[in-house]
Design a protein around this motif. Structure first.
Motif, PDB file in Angstrom:
ATOM      1  N   ALA A 118      38.127  53.414  41.432  1.00  0.00           N
ATOM      2  CA  ALA A 118      39.251  54.050  40.741  1.00  0.00           C
ATOM      3  C   ALA A 118      40.383  53.081  40.444  1.00  0.00           C
ATOM      4  O   ALA A 118      41.004  53.134  39.376  1.00  0.00           O
ATOM      5  N   ASP A 119      40.659  52.168  41.382  1.00  0.00           N
ATOM      6  CA  ASP A 119      41.792  51.255  41.177  1.00  0.00           C
ATOM      7  C   ASP A 119      41.461  49.782  41.420  1.00  0.00           C
ATOM      8  O   ASP A 119      42.340  48.923  41.301  1.00  0.00           O
ATOM      9  N   GLY A 120      40.211  49.482  41.746  1.00  0.00           N
ATOM     10  CA  GLY A 120      39.817  48.084  41.924  1.00  0.00           C
ATOM     11  C   GLY A 120      40.296  47.444  43.205  1.00  0.00           C
ATOM     12  O   GLY A 120      40.249  46.225  43.351  1.00  0.00           O
ATOM     13  N   THR A 121      40.756  48.253  44.159  1.00  0.00           N
ATOM     14  CA  THR A 121      41.206  47.683  45.424  1.00  0.00           C
ATOM     15  C   THR A 121      40.024  47.519  46.369  1.00  0.00           C
ATOM     16  O   THR A 121      38.983  48.171  46.216  1.00  0.00           O
ATOM     17  N   ILE A 122      40.202  46.629  47.365  1.00  0.00           N
ATOM     18  CA  ILE A 122      39.124  46.374  48.305  1.00  0.00           C
ATOM     19  C   ILE A 122      39.620  46.510  49.741  1.00  0.00           C
ATOM     20  O   ILE A 122      40.808  46.405  50.021  1.00  0.00           O
ATOM     21  N   GLU A 123      38.655  46.735  50.616  1.00  0.00           N
ATOM     22  CA  GLU A 123      38.904  46.708  52.050  1.00  0.00           C
ATOM     23  C   GLU A 123      37.894  45.725  52.640  1.00  0.00           C
ATOM     24  O   GLU A 123      36.692  45.850  52.402  1.00  0.00           O
ATOM     25  N   GLN A 124      38.381  44.756  53.359  1.00  0.00           N
ATOM     26  CA  GLN A 124      37.498  43.758  53.947  1.00  0.00           C
ATOM     27  C   GLN A 124      36.712  44.361  55.093  1.00  0.00           C
ATOM     28  O   GLN A 124      37.257  45.074  55.928  1.00  0.00           O
ATOM     29  N   VAL A 146      31.010  41.347  53.225  1.00  0.00           N
ATOM     30  CA  VAL A 146      30.883  42.574  52.438  1.00  0.00           C
ATOM     31  C   VAL A 146      32.247  43.237  52.340  1.00  0.00           C
ATOM     32  O   VAL A 146      32.975  43.347  53.326  1.00  0.00           O
ATOM     33  N   VAL A 147      32.586  43.671  51.124  1.00  0.00           N
ATOM     34  CA  VAL A 147      33.851  44.380  50.919  1.00  0.00           C
ATOM     35  C   VAL A 147      33.566  45.798  50.442  1.00  0.00           C
ATOM     36  O   VAL A 147      32.557  46.054  49.784  1.00  0.00           O
ATOM     37  N   ARG A 148      34.467  46.704  50.785  1.00  0.00           N
ATOM     38  CA  ARG A 148      34.404  48.080  50.291  1.00  0.00           C
ATOM     39  C   ARG A 148      35.324  48.162  49.078  1.00  0.00           C
ATOM     40  O   ARG A 148      36.520  47.935  49.181  1.00  0.00           O
ATOM     41  N   TYR A 149      34.742  48.493  47.934  1.00  0.00           N
ATOM     42  CA  TYR A 149      35.438  48.442  46.650  1.00  0.00           C
ATOM     43  C   TYR A 149      35.707  49.861  46.161  1.00  0.00           C
ATOM     44  O   TYR A 149      34.792  50.701  46.127  1.00  0.00           O
ATOM     45  N   GLN A 150      36.949  50.121  45.760  1.00  0.00           N
ATOM     46  CA  GLN A 150      37.328  51.427  45.220  1.00  0.00           C
ATOM     47  C   GLN A 150      37.309  51.362  43.688  1.00  0.00           C
ATOM     48  O   GLN A 150      38.175  50.739  43.072  1.00  0.00           O
ATOM     49  N   LEU A 177      29.915  49.242  48.192  1.00  0.00           N
ATOM     50  CA  LEU A 177      29.834  48.085  49.074  1.00  0.00           C
ATOM     51  C   LEU A 177      29.352  46.922  48.239  1.00  0.00           C
ATOM     52  O   LEU A 177      28.336  47.030  47.533  1.00  0.00           O
ATOM     53  N   ILE A 178      30.078  45.819  48.272  1.00  0.00           N
ATOM     54  CA  ILE A 178      29.735  44.659  47.452  1.00  0.00           C
ATOM     55  C   ILE A 178      29.622  43.435  48.343  1.00  0.00           C
ATOM     56  O   ILE A 178      30.559  43.085  49.067  1.00  0.00           O
ATOM     57  N   GLY A 179      28.458  42.811  48.308  1.00  0.00           N
ATOM     58  CA  GLY A 179      28.248  41.570  49.034  1.00  0.00           C
ATOM     59  C   GLY A 179      28.842  40.414  48.271  1.00  0.00           C
ATOM     60  O   GLY A 179      28.904  40.426  47.033  1.00  0.00           O
TER      61      GLY A 179
END
Length: 199
Positions: free
Chosen positions: A177-183, A171-175, A163-165
């Motif tokens: 493994a591949d640098g993708t995010i979920e808002q 706040v985004v959820r950051y993966q 979780l990155i503020g």
């Protein structure tokens, strides 16, 4: 921690205060405390003017000379016992005895937060910049597909992700493994600090 108030500790009977004043002018370089981390019988204190080690056994305080008079914004005691400190645009790595192992230059942006994830991977966020990860003995740019600067980093309790503020994207959820995010919600807010759990 306390801005301009030094370090306060409740020992169960009284409040102990560690700060520079007329009676103790050189106890801390400054009473503006920004962060702290505990390591065994020691507390590492990051201030606006350097870093200090408070020994809980005798309450003595010593100074980390390498970051003398620099603002220390974050401290992490990693799972291997190493201490990691941010100061200006560098990250300082110490062993568990407080000996400097390496100074990591991290480009032209200030480093504001550090995080060791559940896989013992070290991460750093850059003020008005991007995301860094420790790889091959140095901090390198990690994929950061967000048009907002990261402010803080924490493990996602659901496992695997971070979780990155951010400033301006919530706040985004950051993966990793591949640098993708979920808002996550809200998507247009400022998040300076995230809750960090401690095992």
């Amino acid at each position: 921690t306390h801005i301009e108030g030094g370090v306060c500790r409740d020992d169960g009977r009284q409040m102990l205060v560690f700060r520079s004043d007329a009676d103790h002018p050189d106890l801390l370089g400054g009473n503006d405390v920004d962060c702290m981390a505990e390591e065994g019988q020691r507390i590492i204190i990051g201030s606006f003017h350097g870093a200090y080690i408070l020994d809980k056994r005798d309450y003595s305080i010593s100074r980390l000379a390498e970051v003398d008079d620099k603002r220390v914004d974050d401290i992490v005691v990693a799972s291997d016992g190493h201490w990691w400190l941010t100061a200006n645009k560098k990250i300082y790595e110490y062993d568990g005895d407080g000996r400097l192992l390496k100074t990591h230059a991290c480009g032209d942006k200030y480093i504001n937060r550090l995080h060791e994830d559940c896989h013992q991977q070290m991460w750093a966020s850059q003020w008005n910049g991007g995301l860094l990860k420790f790889d091959g003995g140095k901090f390198v740019d990690a994929p950061w597909p967000v048009d907002a600067a990261p402010t803080d980093i924490s493990d996602d309790a659901t496992g695997g992700a971070l979780l990155i503020g951010t400033i301006g994207r919530g706040v985004v959820r950051y993966q990793p493994a591949d640098g993708t995010i979920e808002q996550t919600v809200p998507s247009d807010s400022i998040c300076i600090f995230l809750f960090r759990s401690h095992e």
